[in-house]
Design an enzyme around this catalytic site. Structure first.
Site, short mmCIF file in Angstrom:
data_model
loop_
_atom_site.label_atom_id
_atom_site.label_comp_id
_atom_site.label_asym_id
_atom_site.label_seq_id
_atom_site.Cartn_x
_atom_site.Cartn_y
_atom_site.Cartn_z
N CYS A 56 97.23 11.77 -17.28
CA CYS A 56 98.43 12.59 -17.06
C CYS A 56 99.08 13.00 -18.38
O CYS A 56 99.57 14.12 -18.53
CB CYS A 56 99.43 11.85 -16.18
SG CYS A 56 99.92 10.22 -16.78
N HIS A 162 104.12 7.73 -15.48
CA HIS A 162 103.54 9.07 -15.34
C HIS A 162 104.15 10.00 -16.39
O HIS A 162 105.28 9.79 -16.85
CB HIS A 162 103.82 9.61 -13.95
CG HIS A 162 103.08 10.87 -13.61
ND1 HIS A 162 101.71 10.97 -13.67
CD2 HIS A 162 103.53 12.10 -13.21
CE1 HIS A 162 101.34 12.19 -13.31
NE2 HIS A 162 102.43 12.89 -13.04
N ASP A 180 104.11 18.61 -11.76
CA ASP A 180 103.32 17.38 -11.72
C ASP A 180 101.85 17.68 -11.95
O ASP A 180 101.22 18.39 -11.16
CB ASP A 180 103.52 16.68 -10.37
CG ASP A 180 103.14 15.21 -10.40
OD1 ASP A 180 102.16 14.88 -11.10
OD2 ASP A 180 103.81 14.41 -9.74
#
Length: 501
Positions: A56, A162, A180
């Site tokens: 991520c 994240h 995201d």
């Protein structure tokens, strides 16, 4: 037989609002009217899905770097220079990131090494008002972007830590748009800034520090064109320590009276594999059939690389280094075996090129360069161009790879004898060692007791005495070295605000 698997997750709402929902669309329209969605358009143009569950951070960073049009200086696939997760390996090996992710501080390190301008803040050293100010700043502009590091639990989402970019802001509702990068899990969504701030205040167990946010923008200058530091080799930790800690100590403890003695102290103590730490950057592309040709852009980049190489070889320090390394002067060489010979370099670069062009995160040791040949021709401006053409084998597949080689012609007279030696046309150990010495912190030389010698050294390594292109290269390497040393000391998550000069 049953097969376990997951197809996305239901977005917890509230607190989140799905970007594609009617409410999400309304929030978007209102934010556009208020001018706080300016960063969205460039970001969404390069929106990507992380290619690994733990990528991520890399996906967020490559997305932002591409949105800012920062040139990575090397090709991704085909002829294209483009940031991809597989290219972000400066501060942490990709296999480690793939296994356990990346810390906030090391992602900051990666952003710096990629050539971006970065301002980073741990939540514990900031405030929600401070965070809101920067979100607003980047949301009303398209030349800076915010990446947030947060814990999903605060957003009532599944998972732990994240990273994702912030794509916009709704001032009236005090909500941020999260783009995201785990698109296989959650869609883009609006989230109250207070919830996001709460998520950034979670402590990362791997570092003992809170998470945070970083502002990324274009630098005033492009990153290194010809030289770069690398932490791919496992020895980079010890080499960085040697350059920053050991050299100043050696110069203090040794009785150095002239430049030759200074170089002797450094070169004879260099780790045998120091050339794994500083590299010259080759331009690669897929092999072509028929007569080779270069695009205008390739010619321009090659010209800049060649000018930097010439500027290195015109420095006073280069003349001292070349003289010292010549056999008649010292008998010392910072390379081992034949790794600095052109055929070995050509074969190695072709293997690395095949790996990059194949888009694989693996070791170039899996590739074997079956043959290489040199092609020389004159461009339209009558300027000679040299290219190595190689055939690389990986299993049952073959890949043709072309490598553009920056060249510099000239002669060098050895100060210890009357002989005149030719300077090698490709970047070699003499050039690399010169640039590495120029890139050391100015404090490196402070322990030299002889004031006259200290003054002479300062004149040789002074950044003000270098031409513009070489000055930019050296400053870039100094920043890289400083950041990598902080990584090596485990301080990259502690002193994000320390200047990088």
């Amino acid at each position: 037989m049953a097969m376990a698997g997951l197809y996305r997750r239901l977005l917890p709402s509230p607190p989140a609002v799905d970007f594609a929902s009617s409410q999400g669309k309304q929030l978007f329209l209102e934010a556009v009217q208020n001018g706080t969605m300016e960063s969205f358009y460039r970001l969404v143009s390069y929106f990507q899905t992380q290619s690994e569950p733990a990528f991520c951070g890399l996906a967020s960073l490559s997305m932002v770097l591409n949105a800012l049009a920062i040139d990575p200086g090397r090709k991704w696939k085909g002829p294209w220079r483009w940031f991809d997760e597989s290219m972000l390996d400066c501060c942490e090996p990709l296999d480690k990131i793939k296994a356990r992710g990346i810390s906030f501080g090391k992602l900051v390190c990666l952003a710096h090494c990629a050539g971006a301008k970065v301002e980073a803040f741990h939540a514990s050293h900031s405030s929600i008002d401070h965070f809101r100010k920067y979100v607003m700043k980047c949301s009303t502009s398209d030349d800076c972007h915010v990446i947030s590091s947060y814990h999903r639990e605060a957003l009532k989402q599944t998972g732990t830590g994240h990273f994702s970019p912030i794509g916009g802001y709704h001032a009236g509702k005090d909500m941020a748009l999260i783009l995201d990068v785990a698109r296989f899990k959650y869609p883009p969504h609006w989230i109250p800034l207070t919830h996001l701030w709460e998520g950034m205040n979670y402590v990362d167990e791997s570092t003992g520090k809170t998470r945070g946010f970083m502002l990324i923008s274009r630098p005033h200058r492009e990153p290194g064109m010809l030289y770069t530091l690398s932490c791919k080799h496992e020895s980079w930790n010890s080499i960085a320590k040697f350059l920053i800690d050991d050299i100043p100590f050696l110069l203090t403890s040794e009785d150095v009276k002239d430049i030759c003695k200074v170089l002797s102290v450094i070169v004879t103590s260099l780790p045998s594999n120091f050339e794994e730490f500083i590299k010259w950057v080759a331009e690669i592309r897929r092999g072509e059939d028929g007569s080779p040709s270069l695009s205008v852009e390739e010619k321009a980049r090659l010209s800049v690389k060649e000018e930097i190489l010439k500027q290195v070889q015109r420095t006073g320090l280069f003349k001292h280094v070349a003289s010292f390394l010549s056999h008649s002067c010292s008998g010392h060489t910072p390379t081992s075996g034949d790794r600095d010979t052109f055929p070995v370099i050509a074969a190695s670069v072709c293997c690395q090129g095949a790996e990059i062009l194949g888009g694989k995160i693996s070791s170039s040791a899996e590739y074997c360069c079956r043959e290489t040949c040199m092609k020389c021709w004159k461009a339209e401006d009558d300027k000679p161009i040299r290219m190595v053409c190689g055939t690389v084998v990986n299993g049952n597949t073959e890949q043709g790879v072309d490598v553009l080689i920056p060249s510099s012609c000239g002669k060098l007279s050895c100060t210890c004898s009357s002989t005149t030696k030719s300077i090698r046309k490709h970047p070699a150990s003499t050039d690399v060692l010169t640039v590495l010495l120029l890139s050391l912190p100015t404090s490196t030389w402070a322990g030299i007791a002889d004031e006259k010698l200290l003054s002479e050294i300062h004149d040789l390594v002074s950044i003000e005495n270098l031409p513009a292109l070489l000055q930019e290269e050296v400053l870039h390497l100094r920043r890289q070295l400083h950041i990598l040393k902080r990584c090596q000391e485990g301080k990259v998550d502690e002193d994000l605000g320390v200047p990088l000069s």
